[in-house]
Design an enzyme around this catalytic site. Structure first.
Site, PDB file in Angstrom:
ATOM      1  N   CYS A 139       1.291 -35.163   8.561  1.00 34.13           N
ATOM      2  CA  CYS A 139       1.850 -35.020   9.904  1.00 34.13           C
ATOM      3  C   CYS A 139       0.971 -34.190  10.833  1.00 34.13           C
ATOM      4  CB  CYS A 139       3.254 -34.425   9.821  1.00 34.13           C
ATOM      5  SG  CYS A 139       4.306 -35.375   8.718  1.00 34.13           S
ATOM      6  N   HIS A 141       6.301 -27.500  15.595  1.00 30.64           N
ATOM      7  CA  HIS A 141       6.440 -28.633  14.669  1.00 30.64           C
ATOM      8  C   HIS A 141       7.920 -28.986  14.555  1.00 30.64           C
ATOM      9  CE1 HIS A 141       5.213 -31.415  11.637  1.00 30.64           C
ATOM     10  NE2 HIS A 141       5.945 -30.832  10.690  1.00 30.64           N
ATOM     11  N   GLU A 174       8.361 -21.611  10.494  1.00 31.16           N
ATOM     12  CA  GLU A 174       7.522 -21.655  11.693  1.00 31.16           C
ATOM     13  C   GLU A 174       7.892 -20.552  12.674  1.00 31.16           C
ATOM     14  OE1 GLU A 174       5.788 -24.803  15.018  1.00 31.16           O
ATOM     15  OE2 GLU A 174       7.533 -25.377  13.801  1.00 31.16           O
ATOM     16  N   LYS A 176      10.696 -32.967  18.877  1.00 34.23           N
ATOM     17  CA  LYS A 176      11.173 -33.872  17.825  1.00 34.23           C
ATOM     18  C   LYS A 176      12.689 -34.021  17.859  1.00 34.23           C
ATOM     19  CE  LYS A 176       7.488 -33.355  14.365  1.00 34.23           C
ATOM     20  NZ  LYS A 176       6.671 -32.278  14.943  1.00 34.23           N
ATOM     21  N   HIS A 233      10.453 -37.704  14.222  1.00 36.51           N
ATOM     22  CA  HIS A 233       9.178 -37.266  13.634  1.00 36.51           C
ATOM     23  C   HIS A 233       8.267 -38.479  13.469  1.00 36.51           C
ATOM     24  CE1 HIS A 233       6.177 -35.204  11.591  1.00 36.51           C
ATOM     25  NE2 HIS A 233       6.850 -34.624  10.607  1.00 36.51           N
ATOM     26  N   PHE A 262       2.824 -32.595   4.981  1.00 34.47           N
ATOM     27  CA  PHE A 262       2.933 -32.574   3.526  1.00 34.47           C
ATOM     28  C   PHE A 262       1.548 -32.283   2.933  1.00 34.47           C
ATOM     29  CE2 PHE A 262       6.848 -35.522   2.626  1.00 34.47           C
ATOM     30  CZ  PHE A 262       7.654 -34.613   3.295  1.00 34.47           C
TER      31      PHE A 262
END
Length: 416
Positions: free
Chosen positions: A165, A305, A316, A337, A342, A403
């Site tokens: 991502c 994110h 985060e 998002k 996403h 990931f």
């Protein structure tokens, strides 16, 4: 070496909120959700039956039917966004040496539609291998950058970054570095993804990564809400034209903003979960600021994110308070998002566009669907909940994490 300045001169977008930049931005600042029940396939047996699909995309606006059949959906979105961005930039062969213009693209997965459909067809057959001759060229994650270069005749650096991502943010940072080091005049950068199919939904369900709020899809992506239960899968593409400043000025280009720094790091912790103390996120923002030659107090907005996962959101925000200290309470923070879902490898591209436009327009897109703020989050942080806010934005950061523990952040500054 005297590093060159790098500016943004063109934007293009195909998103769950609109198939051009204006529609995307207007829906973003008005808090529109792109989530709805899945229409691409029968999802009735899946744990998650909704997603943020691209809607009303007419492939024939960009390709004839014969050409379109040779391309995966993720490549459709990437080329379409790039066509928009190139037109927006005004960059043409008569004002730019296309031998010095490259394409650095990002995609976390690439042609998942193609891989799935070819495999399904083989499994339903009699075992005789009858694969489409375009199977491999449609599927590979680098092919979109190749097609973009062929579409315009761009002969500069050409490759694709794959970091889950964080892919398109890594692509943007690489493009920024190539230009500021004098290795290209301009680069088409960004990313695209199209993973809303049986394999994508089933795979992320198996990871227990996605929301299962099937009764209220439009409210399922809810970063920082105590009832968040995972991300909502999205799709689309975003393209950004980065250009060396002197070249942009010489050809009279409009300038949206300036890119001034980028940071990268690894969590070195877990294949899917973030470091619980936000270690990798802390490092990536610290490095981005250092690269930009800026202090934490110079940042006005962070596009996080913010996927709406229980662990990721907390980590985060912990990292933000680690890096910014008391200044964290003076910034705006938001997760777009909450509206787009996403987009995996394309997330960084469309979120960088949102951040660029926030800098240009002085409008912070909201974090929607926050009904019950998580009590574990610092209540003094301004998460721009539910409604857009206006403020001057001199500089902003766009964060993306993937990931494998991949982290990337880019610093965007108002152009002077």
């Amino acid at each position: 070496m005297q590093l060159k300045r790098v500016v943004v001169t063109g934007l293009g977008a195909v998103t769950p909120l609109g198939n051009n930049v204006n529609d995307y931005w207007n829906n973003l600042i008005n808090g529109v959700s792109g989530a709805a029940p899945i229409t691409r396939f029968d999802a009735s047996k899946f744990k998650t039956r909704f997603a943020c699909e691209v809607k009303g995309f007419n492939v024939e606006e960009y390709f004839d039917r014969k050409e379109a059949r040779k391309l995966d959906t993720y490549t459709w979105y990437g080329i379409a966004a790039s066509i928009q961005a190139m037109a927006d930039s005004g960059m043409r062969a008569d004002n730019t040496d296309f031998n010095e213009v490259g394409v650095i693209w990002g995609s976390g997965i690439g042609g998942l539609d193609t891989f799935q459909n070819e495999t399904f067809a083989f499994a339903k057959g009699d075992g005789t291998p009858r694969f489409n001759p375009f199977f491999i060229p449609k599927m590979i994650a680098d092919i979109c950058s190749g097609h973009i270069s062929m579409r315009f005749g761009l002969r500069g650096p050409n490759f694709t970054t794959v970091s889950a991502c964080a892919s398109s943010t890594n692509a943007m940072i690489d493009a920024f570095n190539y230009i500021r080091m004098g290795k290209a005049l301009a680069i088409v950068t960004g990313g695209s993804e199209a993973a809303i199919n049986e394999s994508g939904i089933g795979g992320f369900n198996a990871c227990q990564a996605m929301s299962t709020r099937n009764d209220e899809p439009s409210k399922a992506s809810r970063p920082y809400d105590k009832d968040r239960d995972g991300f909502v899968l999205g799709e689309g593409g975003g393209a950004i034209i980065l250009e060396e400043l002197d070249h942009a000025l010489a050809r009279g280009a409009k300038i949206y903003a300036e890119i001034v720094g980028g940071g990268m790091s690894a969590d070195a912790h877990h294949i899917t979960a973030p470091h619980p103390d936000g270690l990798g996120a802390t490092l990536v923002m610290t490095r981005a600021l250092k690269d930009a030659g800026m202090n934490p107090e110079d940042i006005d907005y962070i596009n996080t994110h913010g996927t709406s996962t229980p662990l990721g959101d907390l980590a985060e925000l912990k990292a933000i308070t680690n890096v910014f200290g008391q200044h964290a309470y003076k910034m705006n923070i938001s997760s777009t998002k909450s509206m787009t879902g996403h987009l995996l490898g394309a997330a960084g591209a469309i979120e960088a566009i949102a951040t660029i436009l926030a800098v240009k327009n002085g409008i912070i897109p909201p974090t929607i669907n926050n009904e019950n703020p998580d009590p574990d989050l610092d209540p003094k942080l301004n998460l721009t909940l539910n409604t857009k806010q206006t403020r001057n934005v001199d500089a902003a950061i766009s964060n993306t994490f993937g990931f494998g523990g991949h982290n990337a952040a880019v610093v965007i500054k108002k152009y002077n």
